[in-house]
Design a protein around this motif. Structure first.
Motif, mmCIF file in Angstrom:
data_model
loop_
_atom_site.group_PDB
_atom_site.id
_atom_site.type_symbol
_atom_site.label_atom_id
_atom_site.label_comp_id
_atom_site.label_asym_id
_atom_site.label_seq_id
_atom_site.Cartn_x
_atom_site.Cartn_y
_atom_site.Cartn_z
ATOM 1 N N ARG A 74 0.741 -1.263 0.144
ATOM 2 C CA ARG A 74 -0.010 0.075 -0.018
ATOM 3 C C ARG A 74 0.862 1.294 -0.221
ATOM 4 N N THR A 75 0.660 1.994 -0.985
ATOM 5 C CA THR A 75 1.558 3.095 -1.131
ATOM 6 C C THR A 75 1.327 4.152 -0.430
ATOM 7 N N ASP A 76 -0.023 4.330 0.066
ATOM 8 C CA ASP A 76 -0.496 5.363 0.830
ATOM 9 C C ASP A 76 0.056 5.298 2.305
ATOM 10 N N ALA A 130 -1.636 -4.433 4.938
ATOM 11 C CA ALA A 130 -0.529 -3.433 4.337
ATOM 12 C C ALA A 130 0.340 -4.269 3.067
ATOM 13 N N PHE A 131 0.621 -5.613 3.363
ATOM 14 C CA PHE A 131 1.404 -6.359 2.127
ATOM 15 C C PHE A 131 0.721 -7.551 1.902
ATOM 16 N N PHE A 166 -1.818 1.162 -4.395
ATOM 17 C CA PHE A 166 -0.912 0.242 -4.031
ATOM 18 C C PHE A 166 0.081 0.059 -5.214
ATOM 19 N N GLY A 167 1.197 -0.513 -4.946
ATOM 20 C CA GLY A 167 2.132 -0.903 -5.971
ATOM 21 C C GLY A 167 2.623 -2.333 -5.706
ATOM 22 N N SER A 170 -0.231 -1.884 -19.273
ATOM 23 C CA SER A 170 -1.479 -2.289 -18.203
ATOM 24 C C SER A 170 -0.773 -3.069 -17.360
ATOM 25 N N MET A 171 0.493 -3.572 -17.468
ATOM 26 C CA MET A 171 1.391 -4.471 -16.182
ATOM 27 C C MET A 171 2.702 -3.969 -16.076
ATOM 28 N N PRO A 172 2.518 -2.592 -15.097
ATOM 29 C CA PRO A 172 3.958 -1.868 -15.136
ATOM 30 C C PRO A 172 5.073 -2.781 -14.499
ATOM 31 N N PHE A 173 4.433 -3.756 -13.700
ATOM 32 C CA PHE A 173 5.224 -4.590 -12.757
ATOM 33 C C PHE A 173 6.123 -5.336 -13.404
ATOM 34 N N LEU A 174 5.790 -5.556 -14.704
ATOM 35 C CA LEU A 174 6.804 -6.431 -15.678
ATOM 36 C C LEU A 174 8.217 -5.740 -15.698
#
Ligand code: GLC
Length: 469
Positions: free
Chosen positions: A198-200, A314-315, A337-338, A409-413
């Motif tokens: 959670r980024t916030d 949180a995670f 979230f990231g 659409s999938m920045p985590f890649l």
């Protein structure tokens, strides 16, 4: 032990490389079954809506599914009635429903969606039973990346009809699905374990980035949990998949690999009992009832996602599909979230267990040609792009992996290059993989419930030695 199909580690280098390329492009530019869930085996009709478990904010797919590229040919089989053992929960189930409707409209082939059990280990048992009985009650089925060896003898060789299409997919997955020269399943999507945060909340508690080591994760999860419990008494630091099933094999493999403890069985040798593995399991045992609830030992993927997406953790450790779902319009955590590689021990690399699903046709199907057309459609570049952008399911078609809309659409890649992608030892264990995995996750489960890691890993080693003899 059958060690003839030992390309596990080698095979996945290709996809690691591909994901890396995709990443470069990206840089630039306590449980109840979900309401309405039906039992597997109780066939739904082609028009009925399958059971879809809903996390807070889950919404129906709004985008239009692609037309069936091969419709003219497929129409020859109009009127055929297929049974498809499909996704039972979440966005995947919704995508199946939407795509099947389009397939039916374009081809006249009817498809009954039969939700597979959401637990992969239970799905395995259902298939085993159906195949033992040479049942014609199953035409098309979802096949986990770890199962081609186990079910090959019951599956149709797709080379003749889909061999050409298979050339567009990641070679290592095609190889994984090729048993004794036969293409027993078409690649559908691939995935690997990730850390959601959670980024916030990280910001609120003074953290500028997600944890890199397991110690950092523990400290951050504890601090955020302690703080949030003031207003939200059930808030959890870290949620993951702790039930005794295939998902626990994946989680534990990641803990162990990222502690320098290897990959359970390597080059045909059982390596599971080592200091890194003992340390990893001792650590996870410490999470139960502290930063994770005691109930985490009955969590599957969707339990973790429900908690995290509801804003109550949180995670989270989960697969990529949770990304699109968490960012759905009405999701309470949309934009908050990231996603990052899972933590590791200092000096080790983050690990992500390699998962993914294929589509296969049963040898006992009475409607093989129509079934092949369904597999052709669902695994096509068009359908894979649709599933990637609407549901963050990582495509297996190489060109689709590089498609700018998919990459966006999938920045985590873009972080895949920082992750050691660890396959489960299914190629070296072949048809005995399930037995081996059960021995492993049952041992891990005992540790989570309080047993000593060293003692249990010794027993797991013995059980694996007997099972693979
Ligand atoms: C995901 C993965 C699959 C794995 C399963 C375990 O569905 O894609 O490979 O076996 O999770 O729960």
């Amino acid at each position: 032990m059958d060690i003839t199909r030992q390309h596990d580690l080698r095979a996945w280098r290709t996809i690691a490389l591909l994901l890396f390329v995709v990443g470069l492009c990206a840089c630039q530019g306590d449980k109840k079954p979900p309401a309405g869930e039906s039992r597997p085996g109780a066939a739904a009709t082609a028009t009925s809506k399958p059971a879809v478990a809903e996390a807070p904010g889950d919404t129906a797919i709004k985008a239009q599914p692609p037309a069936v590229p091969n419709a003219a040919e497929a129409k020859k089989f109009s009127g055929a009635k297929l049974k498809y053992y499909s996704e039972s929960v979440g966005v995947g189930a919704e995508l199946d429903r939407v795509l099947i409707k389009q397939f039916n409209q374009d081809t006249g082939i009817e498809v009954a969606l039969i939700p597979r059990p959401k637990d992969a280990t239970e799905t395995y048992s259902v298939y085993q039973r159906l195949f033992q009985g040479q049942s014609a009650d199953i035409d098309v089925l979802m096949l986990d990346v770890i199962w081609p060896g186990a079910f090959a003898q019951n599956l149709l060789d797709l080379r003749e009809k889909l061999g050409e299409a298979a050339k567009q997919h990641v070679e290592s997955i095609v190889q994984n699905n090729t048993v004794d020269g036969k293409l027993v399943a078409m690649p559908w999507f691939t995935d690997f374990g990730l850390l959601y945060y959670r980024t916030d909340l990280l910001e609120k508690y003074g953290y500028s980035k997600p944890p890199e080591t397991w110690d950092e994760l523990e400290q951050m999860a504890k601090k955020i949990q302690d703080g949030e419990r003031a207003s939200s008494p059930n808030f959890l630091g870290f949620v993951w998949q702790g039930k005794a099933y295939e998902g626990l094999t994946c989680n534990a493999l990641e803990w162990i690999a990222s502690h320098g403890g290897g990959a359970i069985i390597e080059d045909g040798k059982i390596t599971v009992n080592n200091p890194g593995a003992q340390k990893a399991l001792a650590r996870a045992k410490g999470w139960v009832g502290t930063i994770s609830s005691a109930g985490v030992t009955s969590y599957e993927e969707e339990d973790a996602r429900n908690t995290f997406q509801g804003g109550n953790a949180a995670f989270m450790r989960n697969w990529p599909y949770a990304y699109a779902a968490g960012n759905a319009d009405k999701s309470p955590i949309k934009g908050k979230f990231g996603v990052a590689p899972l933590p590791h021990e200092p000096g080790q690399k983050s690990a992500g267990a390699v998962g993914g699903w294929q589509l296969a046709v049963s040898k006992f199907s009475a409607q093989k040609d129509a079934a092949i057309e369904l597999v052709r459609y669902l695994t096509s570049p068009e359908a894979q792009k649709f599933r990637a952008t609407a549901g963050s399911f990582i495509p297996t078609v190489r060109s689709v992996q590089e498609d700018p809309d998919v990459v966006k659409s999938m920045p985590f890649l873009s972080r895949a290059k920082d992750i050691a992608l660890v396959p489960r030892p299914s190629n070296s264990t072949g048809a005995r993989y399930n037995e081996a995995s059960i021995a492993f996750f049952q041992g891990v489960s005992q540790v989570l419930q309080g047993k000593d890691p060293k003692e249990v890993l010794g027993q797991v080693e013995q059980r694996l030695t007997r099972a693979l003899r």
